[in-house]
Structure formats: structure tokens, C-alpha cells
Design a protein around this motif. Sequence first.
Motif, PDB file in Angstrom:
ATOM      1  N   GLU A  43      45.036  44.416  31.673  1.00  0.00           N
ATOM      2  CA  GLU A  43      45.697  43.814  32.831  1.00  0.00           C
ATOM      3  C   GLU A  43      44.646  42.994  33.554  1.00  0.00           C
ATOM      4  O   GLU A  43      43.458  43.249  33.413  1.00  0.00           O
ATOM      5  CB  GLU A  43      46.302  44.877  33.773  1.00  0.00           C
ATOM      6  CG  GLU A  43      45.322  45.862  34.393  1.00  0.00           C
ATOM      7  CD  GLU A  43      44.509  45.314  35.537  1.00  0.00           C
ATOM      8  OE1 GLU A  43      45.054  44.573  36.358  1.00  0.00           O
ATOM      9  OE2 GLU A  43      43.302  45.604  35.621  1.00  0.00           O
TER      10      GLU A  43
ATOM     11  N   THR B 155      40.731  44.252  33.352  1.00  0.00           N
ATOM     12  CA  THR B 155      40.359  45.505  32.674  1.00  0.00           C
ATOM     13  C   THR B 155      40.201  45.235  31.179  1.00  0.00           C
ATOM     14  O   THR B 155      41.114  44.690  30.552  1.00  0.00           O
ATOM     15  CB  THR B 155      41.472  46.558  32.893  1.00  0.00           C
ATOM     16  OG1 THR B 155      41.612  46.790  34.288  1.00  0.00           O
ATOM     17  CG2 THR B 155      41.166  47.852  32.180  1.00  0.00           C
TER      18      THR B 155
ATOM     19  N   ASP C   5      38.867  51.728  38.840  1.00  0.00           N
ATOM     20  CA  ASP C   5      38.765  51.323  40.246  1.00  0.00           C
ATOM     21  C   ASP C   5      39.418  49.948  40.310  1.00  0.00           C
ATOM     22  O   ASP C   5      38.747  48.921  40.143  1.00  0.00           O
ATOM     23  CB  ASP C   5      37.278  51.292  40.632  1.00  0.00           C
ATOM     24  CG  ASP C   5      37.022  50.701  42.013  1.00  0.00           C
ATOM     25  OD1 ASP C   5      37.955  50.147  42.629  1.00  0.00           O
ATOM     26  OD2 ASP C   5      35.873  50.777  42.464  1.00  0.00           O
TER      27      ASP C   5
ATOM     28  N   SER D 204      39.689  47.653  50.425  1.00  0.00           N
ATOM     29  CA  SER D 204      38.261  47.401  50.298  1.00  0.00           C
ATOM     30  C   SER D 204      37.538  48.098  51.449  1.00  0.00           C
ATOM     31  O   SER D 204      37.946  47.968  52.606  1.00  0.00           O
ATOM     32  CB  SER D 204      38.037  45.887  50.354  1.00  0.00           C
ATOM     33  OG  SER D 204      36.710  45.593  50.077  1.00  0.00           O
TER      34      SER D 204
ATOM     35  N   LYS E  28      36.236  53.829  47.574  1.00  0.00           N
ATOM     36  CA  LYS E  28      36.663  54.204  46.219  1.00  0.00           C
ATOM     37  C   LYS E  28      35.581  53.975  45.158  1.00  0.00           C
ATOM     38  O   LYS E  28      35.412  54.826  44.287  1.00  0.00           O
ATOM     39  CB  LYS E  28      37.987  53.544  45.836  1.00  0.00           C
ATOM     40  CG  LYS E  28      37.988  52.066  45.924  1.00  0.00           C
ATOM     41  CD  LYS E  28      39.392  51.525  45.850  1.00  0.00           C
ATOM     42  CE  LYS E  28      39.335  50.017  45.857  1.00  0.00           C
ATOM     43  NZ  LYS E  28      38.578  49.448  47.015  1.00  0.00           N
TER      44      LYS E  28
HETATM   45  P1  5GP Z   1      35.305  44.367  44.934  1.00  0.00           P
HETATM   46  O1  5GP Z   1      35.154  42.885  44.994  1.00  0.00           O
HETATM   47  O2  5GP Z   1      35.253  45.004  46.307  1.00  0.00           O
HETATM   48  O3  5GP Z   1      34.394  45.019  43.925  1.00  0.00           O
HETATM   49  O4  5GP Z   1      36.790  44.654  44.387  1.00  0.00           O
HETATM   50  C1  5GP Z   1      37.891  44.046  44.989  1.00  0.00           C
HETATM   51  C2  5GP Z   1      39.163  44.686  44.505  1.00  0.00           C
HETATM   52  O5  5GP Z   1      39.396  44.398  43.129  1.00  0.00           O
HETATM   53  C3  5GP Z   1      39.193  46.207  44.624  1.00  0.00           C
HETATM   54  O6  5GP Z   1      40.453  46.594  45.147  1.00  0.00           O
HETATM   55  C4  5GP Z   1      39.057  46.675  43.208  1.00  0.00           C
HETATM   56  O7  5GP Z   1      39.645  47.933  43.025  1.00  0.00           O
HETATM   57  C5  5GP Z   1      39.813  45.576  42.469  1.00  0.00           C
HETATM   58  N1  5GP Z   1      39.504  45.494  41.035  1.00  0.00           N
HETATM   59  C6  5GP Z   1      38.298  45.661  40.436  1.00  0.00           C
HETATM   60  N2  5GP Z   1      38.419  45.532  39.100  1.00  0.00           N
HETATM   61  C7  5GP Z   1      39.733  45.285  38.841  1.00  0.00           C
HETATM   62  C8  5GP Z   1      40.489  45.078  37.630  1.00  0.00           C
HETATM   63  O8  5GP Z   1      39.996  45.067  36.520  1.00  0.00           O
HETATM   64  N3  5GP Z   1      41.823  44.861  37.780  1.00  0.00           N
HETATM   65  C9  5GP Z   1      42.441  44.836  38.993  1.00  0.00           C
HETATM   66  N4  5GP Z   1      43.764  44.645  39.020  1.00  0.00           N
HETATM   67  N5  5GP Z   1      41.754  45.044  40.151  1.00  0.00           N
HETATM   68  C10 5GP Z   1      40.418  45.257  40.074  1.00  0.00           C
END
Ligand code: 5GP
Length: 207
Positions: free
Chosen positions: A71, A82, A100, A13, A17
Motif C-alpha cells: 500500500e 509499505t 507504523d 504525528s 508511535k
Molecule cells: P513521519 O514523517 O512523521 O515519519 O510519518 C508521517 C506519517 O506517515 C505517520 O502517520 C506515519 O505513520 C505514516 N507512514 C509512514 N510510513 C507509511 C507507509 O508506508 N504507509 C502509510 N500509509 N503511511 C505511512
Amino acid sequence: MIGGSLLVVSGPSGSGKSSLCKKLCAIYEPACLSISTTTRAPRGGETDGQDYFFVSKEAFTASIDKGEFLEWANVHGNYYGTNKQWVRAALEIGKSVIFDIDVQGQAAISKMFPNETTSVFVTAPNITILKERLIGRGADDAAALETRLKNALEETSRIERYDYLLINDNFEESLEILKGIAASSRIKSGRVSLRQFISNWQEQKEL
Ligand code: 5GP
Ligand code: ADP
């Protein structure tokens, strides 16, 4: 006929990305972002349906039960998934679908689509810069910041499972590199049925 391709982008984080993936979709026509569903609260400036589909924990669990996720994982204490239907539709029209997602998501997608998936691990040059970026983003309280930094060390230990390592120092340079990887991923030989390709070639007798 070659369909779409899958490009997984993970990293700690604050590594940049999301910014890179969003910009890639703006400058590289075949790319489109897989919009995940999450139970995390929206940050200032985030829009439902554009950054994520923001849902309650109950709605997320119902989607798991209905098999709507390709997943899903618990990341930093929130749920993220996803959307299967969304990815299928994008692949059918030949898009490079950009994910992402975290290291758990990368493991799942790479296992499901070993020939079609390309993966990139994005990091900041070092943990001090990572922390500065997280503070600069201003989205996390002290506890969330600590969790994200602690998880960064665990996530970084998985670098070797990725096809590419991208150290996101200069943003524009990183974007160019990511665009190159996205373009290359569309012509990966593993995505083509080689037997079919060779027999098509051999059938074309007229030059
Ligand atoms: P943020 O809260 O910063 O947007 O995301 C936190 C983390 O969750 C990041 O590492 C992001 O890539 C991951 N992430 C976001 N969407 C998904 C998803 O659909 N599946 C998974 N496994 N990780 C996700
Ligand atoms: P992630 O999606 O990995 O959590 P973000 O894309 O939200 O990270 O980026 C975290 C912060 O760092 C944002 O404020 C973003 O503008 C900034 N950032 C991203 N890439 C760079 C870079 N190469 N140099 C400096 N700041 C960056």
C-alpha cells in the motif's frame, strides 16, 4: 502451523508511535518493524534503511509502477509506501510485523488481511501535549507543524476503525500495553484455519 501476524499502529504525528514501535521491537523478540519507503527528507538522527528508505519522487513512482508496494499514500504532503517483499519475508519466518503507518494504510492492510491484522490507534492525552511533543522533537518548521496538527483532528475521527485505543501518557506503561497487544495478536483465533485445527485435533486419537 501459524505464521506471522500483522500489527498496525497509527495515530497523529507526535503521539509517540514511532518511539513505541521501535522500543517494542527491541524488547519483544517476535516483533519487527516494516521499514517504509518515503519521499520525505531524513530528519537529524534518521538513517537510511533503518528508519525509512529515503528516495526521490521519481524512484517512488517507479516502485508504484513495478507493484513493489503493498500500500502507499500521500501523508502530510509526502509519499510513503509499505514494501511488499520485505513484509512477505518477515511473515514467512513467523515475525509479528509492526506497521507504523497512517489511517489510509490501516484501511488498506485491514482490507487485504482482515483475519491477520490487529490495529492500535495511539494518541497523546490531548492536543496541547501533542503540540508540545512535536515542538520538542524539533523536526518540523511552522508550516509542517500546522499541517500535522490539522491532520491530527482528521486522523482522530477514525479511532473507531481500530481494535485498540492507546493513550500514550506514561511511555513505559504504554510500551507494556503495546507488548501485550502484540502478544495477543499472535494467538488471534481468526488467524488459524479453525476447520483445519479441529480436524487435526480429532485425528490425534492417542492421548
Ligand atoms: P513521519 O514523517 O512523521 O515519519 O510519518 C508521517 C506519517 O506517515 C505517520 O502517520 C506515519 O505513520 C505514516 N507512514 C509512514 N510510513 C507509511 C507507509 O508506508 N504507509 C502509510 N500509509 N503511511 C505511512
Ligand atoms: P510519532 O512517531 O507519533 O510522530 P514520536 O515517536 O516521534 O511520534 O514522538 C514524538 C516526540 O514525543 C518524541 O520527541 C518522543 O521522544 C516524545 N514522546 C513519545 N512518547 C512520549 C511520552 N509518553 N511522554 C513524553 N514524550 C513522549
